[in-house]
Design a protein around this motif. Structure first.
Motif, short mmCIF file in Angstrom:
data_model
loop_
_atom_site.label_atom_id
_atom_site.label_comp_id
_atom_site.label_asym_id
_atom_site.label_seq_id
_atom_site.Cartn_x
_atom_site.Cartn_y
_atom_site.Cartn_z
N ASP A 237 0.81 -1.21 0.00
CA ASP A 237 0.00 0.00 0.00
C ASP A 237 0.85 1.26 0.00
OD1 ASP A 237 -0.91 -0.01 3.56
OD2 ASP A 237 1.02 0.07 2.54
N SER B 290 3.11 2.16 2.28
CA SER B 290 3.61 2.58 3.59
C SER B 290 5.03 2.06 3.79
CB SER B 290 2.69 2.08 4.70
OG SER B 290 2.63 0.66 4.68
N SER C 14 8.40 1.36 6.57
CA SER C 14 8.79 1.14 7.95
C SER C 14 10.28 0.90 8.00
CB SER C 14 8.03 -0.06 8.56
OG SER C 14 8.49 -1.27 8.00
#
Length: 121
Positions: free
Chosen positions: A54, A56, A58
């Motif tokens: 998606d 995102s 990290s």
């Protein structure tokens, strides 16, 4: 067949910067997780950063604020900008891709051959 080729590894001094690149070919999946792992001799493999399906991102706590992961879809290339490098960042860095968006990104998909990063004090 998926092929990942990393580049950009080098030897630098503490505080220096490097940008790793990973060029992917043969990735037919419309959505994949892409990221970087590293492994130093005698240490466990560590996930450094990833971009999820998606979009995102990290990071491992050890690199937050110093490393930036980015993807350039037009070139099928993944990058890892590494700033303020420390000796503990010394490791072989691997690019990885996994089409299984619904699973944790633990490196069960496709891997590159790695590129060596060495940081001297």
């Amino acid at each position: 067949q998926v092929q990942l080729v990393e580049s950009g590894g080098d030897s630098v001094q503490t505080g220096g910067s490097l940008r790793l690149s990973c060029t992917a070919s043969g990735v037919i999946y419309s959505r994949v997780v892409m990221g970087w792992f590293r492994q130093a001799p005698g240490k466990e493999r560590e996930r450094v950063a990833r971009i999820s399906c998606d979009g995102s991102v990290s990071y491992a706590d050890s690199v937050k604020g110093r490393f930036t992961i980015a993807k350039e879809n037009a070139k099928d290339t993944l990058y890892l900008q590494m700033n303020s490098l420390k000796p503990e960042d010394t490791a072989m860095y691997y690019c990885a891709v996994d089409p299984k968006c619904w699973l944790p990104f633990v490196g069960s998909g496709y891997w590159g051959q790695g590129t060596q990063v060495t940081v001297s004090s």
